[in-house]
Motif scaffolding. Structure first.
Motif, PDB file in Angstrom:
ATOM      1  N   GLY A 120       0.816  -1.215   0.000  1.00 51.47           N
ATOM      2  CA  GLY A 120       0.000   0.000   0.000  1.00 51.47           C
ATOM      3  C   GLY A 120       0.846   1.261   0.000  1.00 51.47           C
ATOM      4  N   LEU A 121       1.938   1.238   0.737  1.00 47.43           N
ATOM      5  CA  LEU A 121       2.821   2.396   0.771  1.00 47.43           C
ATOM      6  C   LEU A 121       3.541   2.590  -0.563  1.00 47.43           C
ATOM      7  CD1 LEU A 121       4.246   2.045   4.394  1.00 47.43           C
ATOM      8  CD2 LEU A 121       2.438   3.600   3.567  1.00 47.43           C
ATOM      9  N   VAL A 122       3.913   1.496  -1.207  1.00 45.73           N
ATOM     10  CA  VAL A 122       4.512   1.579  -2.540  1.00 45.73           C
ATOM     11  C   VAL A 122       3.489   2.135  -3.525  1.00 45.73           C
ATOM     12  CG1 VAL A 122       5.388   0.198  -4.488  1.00 45.73           C
ATOM     13  CG2 VAL A 122       6.273  -0.186  -2.173  1.00 45.73           C
ATOM     14  N   GLY A 123       2.249   1.657  -3.423  1.00 47.10           N
ATOM     15  CA  GLY A 123       1.187   2.184  -4.280  1.00 47.10           C
ATOM     16  C   GLY A 123       1.002   3.674  -4.085  1.00 47.10           C
ATOM     17  N   ALA A 124       1.038   4.119  -2.839  1.00 45.07           N
ATOM     18  CA  ALA A 124       0.876   5.548  -2.539  1.00 45.07           C
ATOM     19  C   ALA A 124       2.030   6.364  -3.112  1.00 45.07           C
ATOM     20  CB  ALA A 124       0.778   5.765  -1.025  1.00 45.07           C
ATOM     21  N   ALA A 125       3.235   5.830  -3.053  1.00 49.06           N
ATOM     22  CA  ALA A 125       4.400   6.544  -3.588  1.00 49.06           C
ATOM     23  C   ALA A 125       4.382   6.576  -5.113  1.00 49.06           C
ATOM     24  CB  ALA A 125       5.686   5.886  -3.096  1.00 49.06           C
ATOM     25  N   ALA A 126       3.921   5.503  -5.721  1.00 46.49           N
ATOM     26  CA  ALA A 126       3.958   5.401  -7.182  1.00 46.49           C
ATOM     27  C   ALA A 126       2.773   6.082  -7.869  1.00 46.49           C
ATOM     28  CB  ALA A 126       4.009   3.925  -7.587  1.00 46.49           C
ATOM     29  N   ASP A 127       1.647   6.154  -7.192  1.00 48.76           N
ATOM     30  CA  ASP A 127       0.414   6.674  -7.803  1.00 48.76           C
ATOM     31  C   ASP A 127       0.030   7.969  -7.083  1.00 48.76           C
ATOM     32  OD1 ASP A 127      -2.082   7.079  -8.939  1.00 48.76           O
ATOM     33  OD2 ASP A 127      -2.873   5.105  -8.379  1.00 48.76           O
ATOM     34  N   ARG A 128       0.716   9.044  -7.426  1.00 46.18           N
ATOM     35  CA  ARG A 128       0.495  10.320  -6.739  1.00 46.18           C
ATOM     36  C   ARG A 128      -0.950  10.802  -6.842  1.00 46.18           C
ATOM     37  NH1 ARG A 128       5.422  13.601  -5.948  1.00 46.18           N
ATOM     38  NH2 ARG A 128       7.163  12.248  -6.467  1.00 46.18           N
ATOM     39  N   GLU A 129      -1.583  10.529  -7.957  1.00 44.21           N
ATOM     40  CA  GLU A 129      -2.955  10.990  -8.177  1.00 44.21           C
ATOM     41  C   GLU A 129      -3.929  10.397  -7.164  1.00 44.21           C
ATOM     42  OE1 GLU A 129      -6.092  10.264 -11.705  1.00 44.21           O
ATOM     43  OE2 GLU A 129      -4.213  11.217 -12.322  1.00 44.21           O
ATOM     44  N   ARG A 130      -3.663   9.154  -6.762  1.00 41.57           N
ATOM     45  CA  ARG A 130      -4.558   8.474  -5.812  1.00 41.57           C
ATOM     46  C   ARG A 130      -3.862   8.162  -4.494  1.00 41.57           C
ATOM     47  NH1 ARG A 130      -6.956   3.624  -9.216  1.00 41.57           N
ATOM     48  NH2 ARG A 130      -4.749   3.321  -9.591  1.00 41.57           N
ATOM     49  N   ARG A 131      -2.875   8.949  -4.156  1.00 42.57           N
ATOM     50  CA  ARG A 131      -2.100   8.705  -2.942  1.00 42.57           C
ATOM     51  C   ARG A 131      -2.991   8.568  -1.707  1.00 42.57           C
ATOM     52  NH1 ARG A 131       2.624  12.272  -2.695  1.00 42.57           N
ATOM     53  NH2 ARG A 131       3.615  10.492  -3.666  1.00 42.57           N
ATOM     54  N   GLY A 132      -3.946   9.463  -1.562  1.00 35.98           N
ATOM     55  CA  GLY A 132      -4.830   9.409  -0.400  1.00 35.98           C
ATOM     56  C   GLY A 132      -5.612   8.113  -0.325  1.00 35.98           C
ATOM     57  N   ALA A 133      -6.129   7.656  -1.462  1.00 36.43           N
ATOM     58  CA  ALA A 133      -6.880   6.392  -1.483  1.00 36.43           C
ATOM     59  C   ALA A 133      -5.972   5.220  -1.124  1.00 36.43           C
ATOM     60  CB  ALA A 133      -7.520   6.174  -2.853  1.00 36.43           C
ATOM     61  N   TRP A 134      -4.751   5.237  -1.628  1.00 34.05           N
ATOM     62  CA  TRP A 134      -3.805   4.175  -1.275  1.00 34.05           C
ATOM     63  C   TRP A 134      -3.506   4.182   0.222  1.00 34.05           C
ATOM     64  CZ3 TRP A 134      -2.216   0.006  -3.722  1.00 34.05           C
ATOM     65  CH2 TRP A 134      -2.303  -0.047  -5.116  1.00 34.05           C
ATOM     66  N   LEU A 135      -3.299   5.356   0.773  1.00 32.71           N
ATOM     67  CA  LEU A 135      -3.004   5.432   2.210  1.00 32.71           C
ATOM     68  C   LEU A 135      -4.200   4.999   3.046  1.00 32.71           C
ATOM     69  CD1 LEU A 135      -0.879   8.708   2.313  1.00 32.71           C
ATOM     70  CD2 LEU A 135      -0.074   6.332   2.539  1.00 32.71           C
ATOM     71  N   ARG A 136      -5.401   5.365   2.628  1.00 34.64           N
ATOM     72  CA  ARG A 136      -6.596   4.917   3.359  1.00 34.64           C
ATOM     73  C   ARG A 136      -6.780   3.406   3.206  1.00 34.64           C
ATOM     74  NH1 ARG A 136      -7.959  10.043   1.493  1.00 34.64           N
ATOM     75  NH2 ARG A 136      -9.004   9.246  -0.382  1.00 34.64           N
ATOM     76  N   GLY A 137      -6.480   2.863   2.031  1.00 31.59           N
ATOM     77  CA  GLY A 137      -6.542   1.408   1.841  1.00 31.59           C
ATOM     78  C   GLY A 137      -5.532   0.691   2.728  1.00 31.59           C
ATOM     79  N   THR A 138      -4.362   1.290   2.868  1.00 29.12           N
ATOM     80  CA  THR A 138      -3.338   0.738   3.758  1.00 29.12           C
ATOM     81  C   THR A 138      -3.831   0.791   5.201  1.00 29.12           C
ATOM     82  OG1 THR A 138      -1.629   1.461   2.210  1.00 29.12           O
ATOM     83  CG2 THR A 138      -0.918   0.934   4.452  1.00 29.12           C
ATOM     84  N   ALA A 139      -4.468   1.886   5.571  1.00 34.30           N
ATOM     85  CA  ALA A 139      -5.022   2.007   6.926  1.00 34.30           C
ATOM     86  C   ALA A 139      -6.116   0.964   7.161  1.00 34.30           C
ATOM     87  CB  ALA A 139      -5.570   3.415   7.154  1.00 34.30           C
ATOM     88  N   LEU A 140      -6.952   0.718   6.165  1.00 34.87           N
ATOM     89  CA  LEU A 140      -7.991  -0.318   6.291  1.00 34.87           C
ATOM     90  C   LEU A 140      -7.357  -1.691   6.486  1.00 34.87           C
ATOM     91  CD1 LEU A 140     -10.655   0.678   3.610  1.00 34.87           C
ATOM     92  CD2 LEU A 140     -10.962   0.600   6.090  1.00 34.87           C
ATOM     93  N   THR A 141      -6.299  -1.956   5.743  1.00 31.75           N
ATOM     94  CA  THR A 141      -5.611  -3.245   5.861  1.00 31.75           C
ATOM     95  C   THR A 141      -5.032  -3.405   7.266  1.00 31.75           C
ATOM     96  OG1 THR A 141      -5.136  -3.241   3.495  1.00 31.75           O
ATOM     97  CG2 THR A 141      -3.750  -4.653   4.872  1.00 31.75           C
ATOM     98  N   ALA A 142      -4.409  -2.346   7.769  1.00 28.88           N
ATOM     99  CA  ALA A 142      -3.856  -2.387   9.131  1.00 28.88           C
ATOM    100  C   ALA A 142      -4.971  -2.516  10.170  1.00 28.88           C
ATOM    101  CB  ALA A 142      -3.023  -1.132   9.390  1.00 28.88           C
ATOM    102  N   ALA A 143      -6.085  -1.820   9.956  1.00 31.61           N
ATOM    103  CA  ALA A 143      -7.213  -1.894  10.890  1.00 31.61           C
ATOM    104  C   ALA A 143      -7.800  -3.305  10.922  1.00 31.61           C
ATOM    105  CB  ALA A 143      -8.281  -0.878  10.518  1.00 31.61           C
ATOM    106  N   ALA A 144      -7.894  -3.929   9.765  1.00 24.39           N
ATOM    107  CA  ALA A 144      -8.402  -5.309   9.716  1.00 24.39           C
ATOM    108  C   ALA A 144      -7.474  -6.228  10.507  1.00 24.39           C
ATOM    109  CB  ALA A 144      -8.521  -5.771   8.265  1.00 24.39           C
ATOM    110  N   HIS A 145      -6.182  -6.035  10.331  1.00 21.36           N
ATOM    111  CA  HIS A 145      -5.212  -6.845  11.075  1.00 21.36           C
ATOM    112  C   HIS A 145      -5.386  -6.652  12.584  1.00 21.36           C
ATOM    113  CE1 HIS A 145      -1.512  -9.088  11.683  1.00 21.36           C
ATOM    114  NE2 HIS A 145      -1.225  -8.197  12.614  1.00 21.36           N
ATOM    115  N   LEU A 146      -5.524  -5.410  13.006  1.00 23.43           N
ATOM    116  CA  LEU A 146      -5.733  -5.135  14.426  1.00 23.43           C
ATOM    117  C   LEU A 146      -7.036  -5.746  14.936  1.00 23.43           C
ATOM    118  CD1 LEU A 146      -4.475  -1.443  14.617  1.00 23.43           C
ATOM    119  CD2 LEU A 146      -3.372  -3.482  15.582  1.00 23.43           C
ATOM    120  N   ALA A 147      -8.082  -5.695  14.114  1.00 25.90           N
ATOM    121  CA  ALA A 147      -9.357  -6.307  14.505  1.00 25.90           C
ATOM    122  C   ALA A 147      -9.188  -7.807  14.730  1.00 25.90           C
ATOM    123  CB  ALA A 147     -10.419  -6.042  13.441  1.00 25.90           C
TER     124      ALA A 147
END
Length: 170
Positions: free
Chosen positions: A42-69
């Motif tokens: 997700g972090l690589v996606g955010a770095a590579a896709d500047r146009e959708r950086r926010g969506a990538w970071l939120r997707g990464t946060a969702l992935t981390a949140a699922a793991h914590l759940a």
């Protein structure tokens, strides 16, 4: 269900007697610790896709949140890990339900899949292989993996609107 869980685990664990399969399963298990592979993707996606950086970071946060759940559910359920054979990897915790590796793998598949990145076709088979690896190395029952995958997919799906738009609709 108990008998089927044990029989499937035994069959998959037997695959780990092949050194090539064991090596691949260990590598997948290691890379998935604490959702590391998926968070890094997700972090690589955010770095590579500047146009959708926010969506990538939120997707990464969702992935981390699922793991914590999944870690929270483990503390409540407290199902012991399988003991039928010596595991091929060490684990951080003693509890197996749900599989946190499966949770983060499924969450990443759903979240990053919604972004349709260039390598999107690689994520589902890699996630499936990671899920299977947890049984091959002997640390999860099939029901642990299925529950983890469901939890991850549901978590990512529940946060999809937020991920894509940066807000949660009421």
């Amino acid at each position: 269900m108990y008998d089927m869980d044990h029989r499937l685990l035994s069959a998959l664990r037997d695959c780990g007697t092949d050194p090539r399969v064991a090596t691949a399963a260990r590598a997948l298990s290691w890379s998935g610790e604490h959702g590391a592979l998926w968070i890094a993707a997700g972090l690589v996606g955010a770095a590579a896709d500047r146009e959708r950086r926010g969506a990538w970071l939120r997707g990464t946060a969702l992935t981390a949140a699922a793991h914590l759940a999944s870690m929270g559910v483990k503390r409540i359920v407290r199902r012991p890990r399988p003991r039928s054979a010596e595991p091929l990897v060490r684990t951080v915790g003693r509890h197996s339900f749900p599989s946190s590796h499966a949770t983060s793998a499924a969450a990443a598949t759903v979240a990053y899949g919604a972004l349709r990145p260039a390598g999107a076709r690689l994520v589902p088979p890699l996630a499936a292989a990671m899920c299977v690896s947890r049984m091959v190395v002997g640390v999860h029952y099939p029901s642990d993996v299925a529950a983890g995958a469901a939890l991850g997919a549901l978590t990512a799906r529940a946060g999809a609107a937020w991920m894509m738009g940066g807000r949660v609709d009421a």
